[in-house]
Design an enzyme around this catalytic site. Structure first.
Site, PDB file in Angstrom:
ATOM      1  N   GLU A 766      16.072  39.926  49.338  1.00  0.00           N
ATOM      2  CA  GLU A 766      16.150  39.593  50.763  1.00  0.00           C
ATOM      3  C   GLU A 766      14.837  39.908  51.466  1.00  0.00           C
ATOM      4  O   GLU A 766      14.357  39.124  52.273  1.00  0.00           O
ATOM      5  CB  GLU A 766      17.298  40.354  51.427  1.00  0.00           C
ATOM      6  CG  GLU A 766      17.449  40.031  52.901  1.00  0.00           C
ATOM      7  CD  GLU A 766      18.635  40.712  53.555  1.00  0.00           C
ATOM      8  OE1 GLU A 766      18.690  40.718  54.795  1.00  0.00           O
ATOM      9  OE2 GLU A 766      19.495  41.252  52.838  1.00  0.00           O
ATOM     10  N   ARG A 844      25.234  49.975  59.591  1.00  0.00           N
ATOM     11  CA  ARG A 844      26.459  49.504  58.924  1.00  0.00           C
ATOM     12  C   ARG A 844      27.212  50.668  58.286  1.00  0.00           C
ATOM     13  O   ARG A 844      28.450  50.679  58.268  1.00  0.00           O
ATOM     14  CB  ARG A 844      26.128  48.432  57.890  1.00  0.00           C
ATOM     15  CG  ARG A 844      27.369  47.824  57.238  1.00  0.00           C
ATOM     16  CD  ARG A 844      27.046  46.606  56.413  1.00  0.00           C
ATOM     17  NE  ARG A 844      26.881  45.401  57.212  1.00  0.00           N
ATOM     18  CZ  ARG A 844      27.875  44.574  57.551  1.00  0.00           C
ATOM     19  NH1 ARG A 844      29.119  44.842  57.188  1.00  0.00           N
ATOM     20  NH2 ARG A 844      27.634  43.498  58.258  1.00  0.00           N
ATOM     21  N   GLU A1225      30.401  40.733  49.455  1.00  0.00           N
ATOM     22  CA  GLU A1225      30.225  42.178  49.467  1.00  0.00           C
ATOM     23  C   GLU A1225      31.513  42.988  49.537  1.00  0.00           C
ATOM     24  O   GLU A1225      31.599  44.066  48.936  1.00  0.00           O
ATOM     25  CB  GLU A1225      29.328  42.570  50.652  1.00  0.00           C
ATOM     26  CG  GLU A1225      27.907  42.062  50.546  1.00  0.00           C
ATOM     27  CD  GLU A1225      27.134  42.289  51.823  1.00  0.00           C
ATOM     28  OE1 GLU A1225      26.236  43.155  51.829  1.00  0.00           O
ATOM     29  OE2 GLU A1225      27.430  41.616  52.826  1.00  0.00           O
TER      30      GLU A1225
END
Length: 1288
Positions: A766, A844, A1225
């Site tokens: 990413e 997160r 995920e």
């Protein structure tokens, strides 16, 4: 040159892949066939092309994946079945698995499950979770399957062995001719294949330092990774005397070149033929061979090579030493015999052989009555793993008695050599304490785990003691009426050999409703649309792109210091290497040296300061190494570039402090800003209302992505206006484009980034992929020629970062029944030397600190630790798993403190529909209660728990554990601006459709799902729609393919574009309602209608403010529950995954086959995270675990023996395309059920020692941690030790 390089670079046969270059992943597997004139037969073997020297294949036939079938011509059944059984996701490992299976079928057309499991021991897959691969290949045997099936076996082509490729007859003729000596002269190495033993001995006299190589499984790795050079190599594989097998009066004599596969085959024959008491040593060797490397290695590795390598952790040398095997040595001066005893290994990697001598043969003895022999190997992973401890144990009793006549105990992994416990042997059995005193280890012993290894040495001896006791009771007592007590029934499992039953599985999903159009593929389990190409090797990955005529190769030059100023860089020696074109560094940047995905706090090239280290250090042997990008070498070949890169000399001035671990950062207050906090309720009130308060800690280790395709970039300058075309293996095409443009000093519009597919990503591509892409682009700009670089596995692991290690501290208040009232939790993450995406990852983690539990009073705080390690980055779950893992730790502690079953504590704390999270988001469409009930049901949880409790009462040294764990995962990028996507759809006049969208394909089946969406929307078959690639010149400003949101975002963008086109076609449909799709498209074209449309989508109603703790960070949540049962060996720490049931809410599945594949793949990746995979660093920050040799991801044998996966029915999600849900995920954290099942089993073991209450178990739950947590009389021996490695 290896066979792999020859195939890929010289023959352009790119189906065979480079995954690790050390024979540990199987991506490069091919079949090598040769005629054996001594047995007059053709032998087929799977081998690792990355290790096989091309010059060792004289008179051999090589079969690659391209050679057995293709999509263009005809598929082979092996290729068809793995594809149609959904066993290929990213596809990079697929050709190697296909060839392992193909080689097995050439030798055994109807293989058993055991045959297949053995064949795949040398193959790894990071995507699928292995189950569908085995499921597809079971159909070659007598397989059965109950319940729903994701594929129809009746559609498979039958296997016809008579239609296989024939072995070339001319090679048979050549094989029957007298052997000839061969010489191959390379740039740095002379390879000689002598034709006779006499010639070999003459050569050894002339070249006493020459290495003898048969399989190249050790020397190849030493030359590649340890920078050793052997100027002369002698290859004795075809010399009859070294390949012979002869029976003697005392045993069987094996020539030193006999392969381990042949050794195992011959010993199997003898074990089946002779009485048990004669073959105790043979059986012990076979047990060791079960777990010795992979099949590809065993097929070529020689028994003599294993001995002469003199590895201190050899699987076989302790067995040979304990058995007293006789070695025959020879030289020009004659032969001599040596017994393999404690004097044979004279030092680390040294033997008693003279320089001019070679090992001719080894005699493995028969055993006799009254002799008992066992061998043990303990490793992190059972399959294809190096040993932590390995041993051979041999005891001889006086005939008819239980009096010890002789005993030999030999160990590997205790010292720099294989050793005999001579003092203990002299005292016979002696005491455990004396045994521990003899089996000492230096506090800084390479390999670490000092306490564990010492405990293990004693524990394995105890196993041997029990085994011999049992055999004496069974064999001697009835015959001689001796007083020998048998092993207690509850001790019996301690002497059982490790065995895992063949896996079984069930997959449950909601079928499409009756009446759904056959052209409507949404909801159907269709195959990944690239699977067939991946199975045939025709799928093109970045490094498969054909070579440009003037193309060059790049190798990175990186620092060997963690924190230092660069004083000088000397490149003279590097530039003198043949083929080198230039050295690239910061001064060659035409644009900015600043880079970074979110904050530009990194440099493309280190200018005058380095802030992290990656050094090529190997266990027990240190070599020159690399990190912080200092520069790069560009050369005509990869080999020349890498050789030159190692020749660059950099001098440093070190800077203090060097901060490596989270604890270092806490001590030095080394944190990035901001420090994030989420708080709800009144903590003081919550703790006051609690009956009990406890505090605890847990450390969660990092994880390497270990995508099978490493980072790769090809940069092609276009020759004008600074334009450049990049072919990249990346999840972030637009970010790559932007950062390359910045480094080159040109507008982003001058850079085109193309992504065909990736061989896995998992978040690792990413942001970190941009570092390599930028360096390659700068090099291409400088030399004005195409430049490519595909990192070797060790380089990729060194420079690319991984999942953030986390440390969690918590204080939790709760009622006597386990109801949690208050929680104060603090998270620390090891960020590394730059921010990368770490702020979003910490956010997160905080968003998931509650997991699925409603806590009235809660506060979470997150600190990002600034350390001198390579920057850590995104990884599947993006901080969520670490946040939830801490939650399950305090839930477990609460249960143990209250004496209440953990599942009861979890259930009473679960959220309910309409309740609010700590960040004040309402939980609507809440399905965790449904998932919980279904999972309890399909797993037979309550009956299973009763069976576990009964088992634990009946077994002292093995224990079983059971756990049920839920998950709640928020779906959306927490960086709000990323929640957008674009698509571009072209209709052509023949009715075909070209679809482009902003997402990238890395194996998850995104392109397949997008074609399904377009097919349903346009009302045409999927066969009419094609996706070529992702590129920045078709869909601009794309978000990374990440956050599990790509199907949601891109699916809606595709839908939007298709709706636009349908509106344009509506008038033509109305005029010609009976016309075909092609008719309407042509009519619109002739009417000059635009048949190209852009689509766009942005997720509505998102936004969160940390200051006010308000807003909606997530569009919705995905839910799931898993039940897992395990069995641990309390003496070794090994565990078996016996059962897992998973219920996952994926809404209305777009494609059940792909979604179940994602669930299983994520789960197995989580099994690695929580039980296997451990990144190990030295106190100075050197990464030891840099490839499959030392870093262990789950293998085929780690699948739960029984695996059930159910997609929750009737749970449509109105907030995503066609009522689906994200799936990439969320399932990963469900593997925590395995971790907490292990903890449950440890709890039962600790109870045997009178221990109860909460205890700390850090992740991953490796054998070391499991064994040390099972406290008993063997773990409490004296001694304190300084670790060899540190937990970062």
């Amino acid at each position: 040159m290896t066979l792999l390089i020859f195939l890929r670079r010289k023959l352009s046969l790119t189906g065979t892949k480079l995954g690790c270059a050390e024979g540990g992943c199987g991506a490069c597997t091919v079949m090598v066939s040769r005629f054996n004139p001594h047995h007059n037969q053709i032998i087929h073997h799977a081998v690792n092309a990355c290790l096989a020297p091309l010059c060792s294949l004289h008179h051999c036939a090589v079969t690659t994946v391209e050679g057995i079938g293709s999509v263009a011509s005809k598929l082979h059944p092996v290729q068809e079945r793995i594809a149609k059984a959904h066993g290929s996701q990213c596809g990079f490992c697929t050709p190697g698995i296909v060839m392992s299976m193909y080689a097995l079928l050439r030798n055994s057309p109807q293989p058993s499950m055991q045959d297949m499991e053995e064949a795949f021991q040398g193959n790894l897959c990071r995507c699928t979770g292995y189950r569908p691969i085995l499921e597809g290949y079971k159909t070659f045997g007598a397989s059965t399957h109950s319940g729903q099936q994701l594929f129809d076996p009746s559609e498979f082509m039958p296997l016809d062995p008579t239609q296989e490729i024939i072995f070339p007859p001319e090679l048979i003729s050549l094989g029957k001719q007298p052997p000839r000596s061969l010489r191959f002269i390379g740039e740095r190495v002379l390879w000689i294949q002598p034709s006779s033993l006499n010639e070999l001995l003459e050569l050894k006299a002339v070249y006493p330092a020459a290495k003898l190589v048969v399989g190249n499984t050790e020397v190849g790795i030493e030359m590649k990774f340890k920078n050793l050079l052997y100027p002369v190599i002698l290859a004795p594989a075809y010399i009859q005397e070294l390949s012979s097998i002869q029976y003697t009066e005392n045993g069987i004599e094996f020539g030193a070149s006999v392969t381990l596969t042949m050794l195992g085959k011959k010993l199997h024959e003898e074990v089946n033929k002779l009485p048990n008491y004669r073959t105790e040593v043979f059986q012990a060797i076979l047990e060791q061979l079960r777990w010795f490397a992979g099949q590809q290695i065993r097929n070529v590795a020689a028994i003599g090579g294993n001995i002469m390598t003199a590895s201190p952790i050899s699987d076989l040398n302790p067995v040979f030493m304990a058995a007293g095997c006789k070695l025959t040595l020879t030289s020009k001066e004659g032969k001599r015999a040596l017994q393999m005893d404690d004097k044979f290994f004279s030092g680390y990697r040294k033997t008693a052989l003279k320089p001019e001598e070679i090992l001719l043969s080894i005699e493995i003895p028969y055993t006799k009555k009254g002799q008992y022999f066992s061998a043990f190997k303990q490793s992190t992973r059972k399959e294809d793993d190096i040993a932590t401890i390995t041993c051979g144990m041999n005891v001889v009793f006086q005939q008819g008695s239980n009096i010890v006549k002789d005993i030999k105990l030999s160990y590997g992994g205790i010292a720099p050599t294989t050793v005999l416990a001579t003092a203990t042997c002299n005292r016979l059995i002696g005491s455990f304490r004396m045994y521990s005193e003899e089996m000492t280890l230096s506090p800084s012993a390479p390999g670490g785990m000092v306490t564990y290894r010492r405990t293990l040495a004693i524990s394995l001896f105890f196993k041997f003691y029990l085994t011999v006791q049992h055999k004496l009771a069974q064999m001697v007592k009835p015959t001689y009426h001796l007083s020998v007590e048998d092993v207690k029934p509850n001790y019996a499992s301690a002497i059982e050999l490790f065995h895992v039953d063949s896996p079984t599985s069930v997959q449950l999903y909601q079928a499409v409703p009756p009446g759904q159009s056959t052209d409507d593929m949404v909801g159907r389990p269709i195959m990944h649309l690239s699977a067939l190409k991946q199975a045939t090797g025709e799928a093109v990955y970045c490094d498969d792109i054909p070579q440009y005529e003037n193309g060059l190769y790049l190798a990175l030059v990186t620092s060997t210091k963690a924190h230092a100023y660069i004083k000088s860089i000397e490149t003279d020696d590097a530039m003198a290497v043949p083929g080198v074109v230039t050295f690239v560094s910061a001064k060659d940047l035409p644009g900015s040296n600043k880079t970074g995905p979110a904050v530009c706090d990194e440099t493309v090239f280190a200018d005058n300061k380095v802030t992290c280290i990656i050094c090529k250090k190997t266990l027990l042997l240190i070599n020159d190494g690399i990190r912080s990008n200092v520069g790069a070498i560009v050369a005509d070949t990869q080999a020349h570039a890498q050789t030159a890169a190692k020749a660059v000399k950099i001098s440093y001035e070190e800077i203090q402090p060097v901060i490596i671990t989270i604890q270092d950062a806490i001590t030095n207050q080394s944190f990035y800003q901001p420090v994030r906090t989420i708080e709800k309720g009144d903590l003081a009130k919550g703790f006051h209302e609690s009956d009990n308060i406890l505090e605890g800690e847990i450390h969660i280790g990092g994880q390497d992505h270990f995508y099978l395709e490493t980072n790769c970039t090809l940069a092609v300058p276009q020759g004008e206006d600074g334009e450049m075309e990049l072919f990249v293996s990346t999840q972030s095409a637009s970010k790559t484009q932007a950062l390359v443009a910045k480094a080159l000093g040109v507008p982003a519009s001058h850079i085109v980034c193309r992504v065909k597919r990736m061989g896995g990503g998992f978040g690792g591509k990413e942001s970190r992929s941009t570092i390599l892409s930028t360096v390659v682009a700068v090099a291409a700009h400088k030399v004005k020629r195409p430049v490519r670089c595909m990192l070797d596995r060790d380089e990729d692991m060194l420079v690319s970062g991984g999942r953030h290690p986390f440390f969690g501290r918590y204080k939790v208040g709760f009622k006597k029944n386990g109801k949690v009232m208050a929680l104060d939790v603090t998270y620390y993450s090891n960020v590394g030397n730059s921010m990368d995406l770490s702020l979003s990852i910490m956010e997160r983690a905080l968003f998931h600190m509650d997991n699925c539990y409603n806590i009235p009073h809660i506060r979470g705080t997150g600190y990002m630790c600034k350390t001198n390690l390579p920057s850590n980055t995104a990884f599947r779950g993006f901080g969520g798993p670490q946040g939830m893992m801490v939650s399950e730790s305090w839930i477990s502690d609460v249960a143990l403190c209250c004496g209440v079953p953990a599942e009861q504590v979890r259930e009473i704390n679960l959220y309910k529909q309409g309740e609010y999270t700590p960040f004040n988001q309402c939980l609507d469409q809440f399905t965790i209660d449904r998932c919980w009930k279904e999972c309890v049901n399909i797993s037979d949880f309550h009956q299973r728990k009763a069976r576990v409790e009964l088992y634990n009462k009946q077994h002292r040294w093995t224990k079983r554990g059971l756990s049920i764990v839920p998950t709640k995962f928020g779906i959306s990028f927490t960086a709000i601006f990323l929640n957008q996507a674009g698509a571009l759809v072209h209709l052509y006049t023949d009715g075909s459709v070209l679809l482009t969208h902003g997402g990238t394909e890395m194996g998850q089946g995104l392109h397949t799902k997008m074609i399904q969406v377009a097919s349903k929307t346009l009302g045409i078959p999927t066969s009419k729609i094609h996706i070529s690639e992702t590129s920045t010149n078709t869909v601009p400003n794309t978000s990374p393919t990440a956050a599990s949101a790509s199907s949601d975002l891109n699916g809606m963008a595709v839908y939007n574009a298709c709706q636009t086109l349908l509106q344009r076609l509506d008038p033509y449909k109305a005029r010609n309602p009976k016309g075909s799709w092609e008719d309407w498209v042509k009519a619109a074209y002739f009417d000059r209608v635009n048949l190209s449309a852009n689509g766009f989508y942005r997720t509505p109603d998102l936004g969160y403010d940390f200051e006010t703790n308000s807003g909606h960070p997530f569009n919705y949540f995905s839910y799931g529950v898993a039940v897992s049962e395990v069995e641990i060996d309390c003496l070794t720490g090994s565990h078996k995954n016996l059962h897992t049931s998973i219920v996952m809410d994926v809404g209305k599945s777009l494609n059940p086959a792909l979604d179940i594949g994602q669930v299983e793949g994520a789960f197995m990746q989580g099994v690695g995270l929580f039980t296997l995979e451990e990144l190990r660093y030295s106190p100075q920050g050197y990464l030891y675990t840099r490839g499959p040799g030392m870093y262990k991801i789950p293998a085929f044998g780690d699948i739960p023996t029984e695996l059930k996966v159910s997609l929750l029915r009737d749970a449509p999600n109105e907030k995503a395309i066609f009522s689906s849900k994200a799936v990439g995920e969320p399932p990963l954290f469900l593997a925590a059920s395995v971790f907490y099942a292990i903890k449950d089993a440890i709890t039962a073991a600790r109870a045997e020692s009178g221990l109860s209450g909460p205890f700390r178990l850090d992740s991953p739950a490796t054998p070391e941690r499991i064994r040390n947590a099972c406290e008993d009389k063997f773990t409490k021996l004296p001694g304190t030790y300084t670790p060899w490695d540190v937990r970062v």
